[in-house]
Design a protein around this motif. Structure first.
Motif, mmCIF file in Angstrom:
data_model
loop_
_atom_site.group_PDB
_atom_site.id
_atom_site.type_symbol
_atom_site.label_atom_id
_atom_site.label_comp_id
_atom_site.label_asym_id
_atom_site.label_seq_id
_atom_site.Cartn_x
_atom_site.Cartn_y
_atom_site.Cartn_z
ATOM 1 N N UNK A 177 0.812 -1.220 0.000
ATOM 2 C CA UNK A 177 0.000 0.000 0.000
ATOM 3 C C UNK A 177 0.845 1.270 0.000
ATOM 4 N N UNK A 178 2.115 1.178 0.422
ATOM 5 C CA UNK A 178 2.970 2.363 0.416
ATOM 6 C C UNK A 178 3.339 2.795 -1.006
ATOM 7 N N UNK A 179 2.983 1.966 -2.008
ATOM 8 C CA UNK A 179 3.245 2.335 -3.410
ATOM 9 C C UNK A 179 1.985 2.870 -4.095
ATOM 10 N N UNK A 180 0.966 3.204 -3.304
ATOM 11 C CA UNK A 180 -0.318 3.635 -3.878
ATOM 12 C C UNK A 180 -0.148 4.881 -4.751
ATOM 13 N N UNK A 181 0.533 5.902 -4.235
ATOM 14 C CA UNK A 181 0.667 7.158 -4.984
ATOM 15 C C UNK A 181 1.511 6.973 -6.237
ATOM 16 N N UNK A 182 2.569 6.145 -6.149
ATOM 17 C CA UNK A 182 3.422 5.913 -7.312
ATOM 18 C C UNK A 182 2.648 5.196 -8.416
ATOM 19 N N UNK A 183 1.851 4.200 -8.042
ATOM 20 C CA UNK A 183 1.056 3.481 -9.039
ATOM 21 C C UNK A 183 -0.001 4.402 -9.659
ATOM 22 N N UNK A 184 -0.536 5.323 -8.858
ATOM 23 C CA UNK A 184 -1.492 6.300 -9.381
ATOM 24 C C UNK A 184 -0.844 7.155 -10.462
ATOM 25 N N UNK A 185 0.392 7.568 -10.234
ATOM 26 C CA UNK A 185 1.115 8.365 -11.228
ATOM 27 C C UNK A 185 1.389 7.532 -12.476
ATOM 28 N N UNK A 186 1.797 6.280 -12.273
ATOM 29 C CA UNK A 186 2.057 5.396 -13.407
ATOM 30 C C UNK A 186 0.821 5.248 -14.291
ATOM 31 N N UNK A 187 -0.350 5.263 -13.665
ATOM 32 C CA UNK A 187 -1.581 5.056 -14.418
ATOM 33 C C UNK A 187 -1.873 6.198 -15.379
ATOM 34 N N UNK A 188 -1.347 7.389 -15.080
ATOM 35 C CA UNK A 188 -1.615 8.545 -15.942
ATOM 36 C C UNK A 188 -0.414 8.971 -16.772
ATOM 37 N N UNK A 189 0.796 8.604 -16.338
ATOM 38 C CA UNK A 189 2.001 9.080 -17.013
ATOM 39 C C UNK A 189 2.115 8.530 -18.431
ATOM 40 N N UNK A 190 1.976 7.199 -18.577
ATOM 41 C CA UNK A 190 2.075 6.600 -19.909
ATOM 42 C C UNK A 190 1.002 7.118 -20.846
ATOM 43 N N UNK A 191 -0.215 7.280 -20.307
ATOM 44 C CA UNK A 191 -1.333 7.796 -21.106
ATOM 45 C C UNK A 191 -1.038 9.197 -21.611
ATOM 46 N N UNK A 192 -0.541 10.073 -20.713
ATOM 47 C CA UNK A 192 -0.267 11.453 -21.092
ATOM 48 C C UNK A 192 0.840 11.545 -22.142
#
Length: 475
Positions: free
Chosen positions: A52-67
């Protein structure tokens, strides 16, 4: 008599056109389903992996590739053919989505999530471009309305199905099921759309793609992490510096490239730039509605989590039904396009301004009504800005131009989140738990959103209206 339309970019028999259009709808359903279902399931998946400590990083990953891949995907579609891009990137996306259902190791899961977003970015603009290329201009707003309704349906159904499957103990299926409409969409487009690509040798702008990737990564990561670790942190400052330097390098590379990822001459097109700005403004309020409205209802008004979770239900119903009606209305008359933008900006500015005066005595029904009104605005935005921007472009610029519209819309949300975070923190810094401070924080966010939307209304009335009336006279 042939039923093939001849006054369109890609003439198709009616049956094939309908299949391609259905394929585009399936792609949009899948994008929305993946977005909402994975957002819903992210915490349970990370808890299962004890990460769960990687929640924010995974959130960024979810939008970074798309952008990053949204503007690049549009250009690759122009060069290699929209059909090829949909088949290749759609297949990669489906494989990643299915793979995430089986993987329960953190690093592979995060890599698949990044690749899934990047693959989505490569074909995100394709439906918007294809409905322009296979339909007559008068039918494009209605087709855009179908895509908008598909997004609303996909998000609504996706989150519900994901929750039900997870509660039944089928977490892996809950992750994978959005791949079903994606595969159907890829097959329909692959079987019915001819691959229209650039003739002769294809020159892919690799230096431009690298520079753009570095620029977006630096700026977007800094924008995402800034509110969490502080804007003065050295890592945030370095991220912005790297991003800004890469932007200058990107512009220099693009001015020399034979096939630039983003042609710099697009920014000399005043009509197009005006519509990019309006599109940016029309997306700006989304973070305020999605994040701060539930917070205000829970912490200031004192309603339950269930009530705050239901805030967007009326809006969702409106955005499923109204875009089809709005699209048909916009397609009837050229002047209806800028009038639609007036509605899109005005009906965000007014309700958000009302929410900007929230107190402990505010009725929660005001929130339901205000957010529902923004659904009317969203319906008219969806059928006006992108078609209007496409109408200002040459056929060879359609792919990258449409992708740039989508990218600017996404960038709006990231910048808005940073601005709102600063405004909220300023008001709550002394005591983050104080109800009065929370009220001041959310009110400042709503008032900023309202002000930005009113600025958009002014741009539509003073700039876009005149430009579109001049275009109509010239035509």
């Amino acid at each position: 008599m042939s039923d093939v339309q001849t006054n369109v970019a890609i003439p198709l028999p009616k049956a094939k056109k309908n299949m391609v259009q259905l394929g585009c709808i399936c792609l949009m359903l899948s994008i929305a389903m993946f977005g909402l279902s994975l957002a819903t399931l992210q915490a349970p998946v990370l808890e299962e992996m004890n990460a769960m400590n990687y929640f924010s990083l995974l959130t960024i990953f979810s939008s970074l590739g798309l952008a990053i891949m949204t503007p690049i995907g549009g250009k690759l579609g122009d060069l290699l053919g929209r059909r090829n891009i949909v088949i290749i990137s759609g297949t990669i996306c489906a494989v990643c989505g299915i793979g995430m259902g089986f993987v329960r190791a953190l690093i592979p899961f995060m890599i698949l999530r990044l690749l899934l977003g990047a693959a989505q970015g490569a074909f995100t603009a394709a439906p918007y471009i294809l409905v322009r290329e296979i339909n007559e201009p008068k039918d494009v707003p209605k087709a855009m309305g179908l895509l908008s309704s598909s997004i609303a349906v996909g998000g609504f159904v996706g989150s519900i199905i994901a929750g039900i499957l997870t509660d039944m103990g089928f977490l892996n299926i809950a992750i994978m099921f959005p791949a079903i409409p994606l595969i159907i969409g890829v097959l329909l487009i692959g079987m019915n759309l001819p691959n229209k690509k650039q003739e002769g040798k294809v020159n892919v702008d690799v230096p431009g793609i690298v520079a753009l990737t570095i620029a977006l990564s630096g700026i977007l990561l800094a924008l995402n992490y800034g509110p969490r670790i502080g804007w003065g942190d050295v890592k945030i400052i370095v991220g912005f510096i790297i991003g800004i330097i890469a932007v200058f390098i990107f512009v220099k590379v693009e001015n020399k490239s034979q096939e630039p990822v983003i042609p710099m001459h697009l920014f000399k097109n005043k009509n197009y730039i005006s519509l990019l700005v309006v599109g940016f403004i029309c997306y700006f309020y989304m973070n305020a509605m999605n994040t701060f409205a539930p917070l205000a209802v829970q912490k200031v008004i004192g309603s339950s989590t269930a009530v705050s979770g239901a805030l967007q239900m009326p809006r969702t119903i409106i955005t499923i039904v109204l875009p089809l009606i709005a699209g048909a209305w916009v397609g009837k008359k050229a002047q209806n396009v800028w009038k639609s933008m007036v509605i899109a900006t005005l009906l965000v500015g007014v309700p958000l301004a009302v929410l900007g005066f929230t107190t402990t005595n505010t009725s929660v029904m005001i929130y339901f009504v205000a957010i529902a009104i923004t659904g009317i605005a969203e319906s008219f935005r969806a059928v006006s800005i992108t078609p209007a921007a496409q109408a200002t472009l040459e056929q060879k610029e359609l792919g990258v131009g449409t992708s740039l519209v989508n990218f600017v819309n996404s960038l709006s949300g990231l910048i808005a989140a940073a601005v709102f975070g600063i405004a909220y923190d300023i008001n709550t810094k002394a005591d983050p738990q104080s109800v009065s401070n929370i009220a001041a924080g959310v009110n400042s966010v709503f008032l900023i959103s309202a002000l930005v939307s009113i600025v958009g209304l002014a741009i539509v009335l003073l700039v876009v209206r005149k430009q579109m009336n001049a275009q109509a006279k010239a035509a």
